[in-house]
Design an enzyme around this catalytic site. Sequence first.
Site, PDB file in Angstrom:
ATOM      1  N   CYS A   1      -7.662 -11.269   0.257  1.00  0.00           N
ATOM      2  CA  CYS A   1      -7.777 -10.840   1.646  1.00  0.00           C
ATOM      3  C   CYS A   1      -8.026 -12.040   2.552  1.00  0.00           C
ATOM      4  CB  CYS A   1      -8.899  -9.817   1.804  1.00  0.00           C
ATOM      5  SG  CYS A   1      -9.102  -9.268   3.515  1.00  0.00           S
TER       6      CYS A   1
ATOM      7  N   LYS B   1      -7.006   6.792  12.265  1.00  0.00           N
ATOM      8  CA  LYS B   1      -7.327   7.385  10.969  1.00  0.00           C
ATOM      9  C   LYS B   1      -7.778   8.837  11.126  1.00  0.00           C
ATOM     10  CE  LYS B   1      -8.575   2.952   8.892  1.00  0.00           C
ATOM     11  NZ  LYS B   1      -9.611   2.146   8.209  1.00  0.00           N
TER      12      LYS B   1
ATOM     13  N   CYS C   1     -16.289  -8.876   4.613  1.00  0.00           N
ATOM     14  CA  CYS C   1     -16.283  -9.186   6.040  1.00  0.00           C
ATOM     15  C   CYS C   1     -16.709  -7.930   6.790  1.00  0.00           C
ATOM     16  CB  CYS C   1     -14.893  -9.651   6.489  1.00  0.00           C
ATOM     17  SG  CYS C   1     -13.720  -8.311   6.764  1.00  0.00           S
TER      18      CYS C   1
ATOM     19  N   CYS D   1     -14.825  -3.523  -1.228  1.00  0.00           N
ATOM     20  CA  CYS D   1     -13.452  -3.825  -0.815  1.00  0.00           C
ATOM     21  C   CYS D   1     -12.903  -4.941  -1.703  1.00  0.00           C
ATOM     22  CB  CYS D   1     -13.422  -4.239   0.653  1.00  0.00           C
ATOM     23  SG  CYS D   1     -14.194  -5.849   0.969  1.00  0.00           S
TER      24      CYS D   1
ATOM     25  N   ARG E   1       0.838  -1.194   0.000  1.00  0.00           N
ATOM     26  CA  ARG E   1       0.000   0.000   0.000  1.00  0.00           C
ATOM     27  C   ARG E   1       0.878   1.252   0.000  1.00  0.00           C
ATOM     28  NH1 ARG E   1      -3.948  -0.331   4.676  1.00  0.00           N
ATOM     29  NH2 ARG E   1      -4.944  -1.867   3.319  1.00  0.00           N
TER      30      ARG E   1
ATOM     31  N   ARG F   1      -2.629   6.380   9.953  1.00  0.00           N
ATOM     32  CA  ARG F   1      -2.618   5.952   8.547  1.00  0.00           C
ATOM     33  C   ARG F   1      -2.636   7.160   7.605  1.00  0.00           C
ATOM     34  NH1 ARG F   1      -4.705   0.621   8.109  1.00  0.00           N
ATOM     35  NH2 ARG F   1      -3.928  -0.616   9.861  1.00  0.00           N
TER      36      ARG F   1
ATOM     37  N   CYS G   1     -13.770  -1.990   5.503  1.00  0.00           N
ATOM     38  CA  CYS G   1     -12.842  -1.273   4.633  1.00  0.00           C
ATOM     39  C   CYS G   1     -13.519  -0.374   3.606  1.00  0.00           C
ATOM     40  CB  CYS G   1     -11.919  -2.263   3.934  1.00  0.00           C
ATOM     41  SG  CYS G   1     -10.737  -3.039   5.061  1.00  0.00           S
TER      42      CYS G   1
ATOM     43  N   LYS H   1      -4.796   0.806  14.744  1.00  0.00           N
ATOM     44  CA  LYS H   1      -4.630   1.847  13.734  1.00  0.00           C
ATOM     45  C   LYS H   1      -5.397   3.108  14.128  1.00  0.00           C
ATOM     46  CE  LYS H   1      -8.312  -0.428  11.151  1.00  0.00           C
ATOM     47  NZ  LYS H   1      -8.629  -1.244   9.965  1.00  0.00           N
TER      48      LYS H   1
END
Length: 571
Positions: free
Chosen positions: A442, A217, A481, A436, A81, A150, A485, A215
């Site tokens: 994934c 954001k 899932c 996603c 990424r 991020r 995302c 994480k």
Amino acid sequence: MLNKILTVPEGAPSDVEQIKEDSNYLRGTLKEVMLDPISAGIPDDDNRLMKHHGSYLQDDRDLRNERQKQKLEPAYQFMLRVRAPGGVVTPEQWLVLDELAEKNANGTIKLTTRQSFQMHGVLKWNMKETIQEIHKSLLTTLAACGDVNRNVMCNPNPDQSEIHTEVYEWAKELSNYLLPRTRAYHEIWLDEEKVAGTPEIEEEPLYGALYLPRKFKIGIAVPPSNDIDVFSQDLGLIAIVENGKLTGFNVAIGGGMGMTHGDKATYPQIAKVIGFCTPEKVVEVAEKTITIQRDYGNRSVRKNARFKYTVDRLSLESVKAELENRLGWSLEEAKPYHFDHNGDRYGWIKGSQGKWHYTMFIQNGRVADFSDYKLKTGLQEIAKIHTGDFRLTANQNLIIANVSSQDKKKINELMEKYSLSDGKQHSALRRSSMACVALPTCGLAMAESERYLPVLMDKIEEIVNENGLREEEVTIRMTGCPNGCARPALAEIAFIGKAVGKYNMYLGAAHDGSRLNKIYRENIGEGEILSEMRQLLSRFTKERVRDEHFGDFVIRTGIVKATTDGTNFHE
């Protein structure tokens, strides 16, 4: 006195905390295992650290069973990424990423919902070269994943170029300031060697040796557009523009999308506005907010480690008071603002200084050459003559930005040659869709998403056309899932993967991204999805009031209850 009120959750640290503590500031044994020729994979502990370097080890799940039968290891590959604050890159950088995707990845580029680039299918042996080439282009993969801040998002705002430029500069400032300071990335991937005077003891002044519990954001929205879904962010900043000037930002804290099926202690949440600060104070606000999460976040249970749970556990008022205590000054009262939508505006828009901006529809953000649509090649040719920049939107689309009137003609010719478009040939529903990656790469995916949503949309569009709703904007999102995302909990219609071919269906988010949706049907397949969509869209056509959005309609008519807060998402 205040610190005595705030508490840290009880419990032993999770295994990831131990991995970080033993990692020597994110080094682990990554340097050694990446040179190991025996396996195309790496150990799990190192993979946990690899995230902080911008990559995940994955395997092709389409091949998993066959390789097991052949007694071969999984088809290991890396997702890489690239961080690009605000989603802005130069044409030269675009061409570098395009070439690397062709040479070292699976030939495609994924535009993410956080305005980043992803490459899939990068083999272990090509990782170092790929990262070095990205670095040479003045981009980086550092902190694109992992327990750190991020990629900082910001509104592309093609029709407010001067404000966008200013907001974008703050996004860059935040992104750079909040990067981890460890030299591990440079040593492992860029062959940096220690020089005289380098301290023997490394420090992370912001994150500490354990970094964050999970994480973090940050995103900046510029009203009236909420295309970055500012309320989904751990720290959301709402630009306040008065008389054409950026006067500051409303500060919102505690948003986040992820949850776990069947675990009501996990839920999506929307950020709450707690005040206003002037532009020059925004970096300090971000830094101190992150330190609160660093000090009080849950390091025992990762499912409850995001900042949203910290805010809900300690209370919004307590976290705001602690933030102001650490700042040494108080936030001002929040300023009025208004959002109209959280989608993109397609086609050509003229901005300031005579520059043009073209927003192109990229279905699910996948830049590839298809048999009947040479998207990747067309964008490559545009990049060769483009003198402005490219901007990734938070809805997985692309803006060819800052185009002069002279270059606009050339770009139009190339778009016509390669049949590139703003997506107007599709329904507004499809143009408002996101998915996603999910299967096959994934490891968390329970169901298809990116590969399946276009197929499902073909069938839903037939229902849309039957009901005269072709130009009706309704946000629709699918994920493989519940980790969130594609920000499904903020979609007016959402499908969250439960098992292969089965999805939970959610309805009722706000069209402007300010309200979460609610579960409507559980564990349903395509036939049931289409049946429900036929009934719902038929009712919407007949029963809606003037200018009513679909998300508001399903709540007004009692089809689902309004989710007023993440804490009642499951009720």
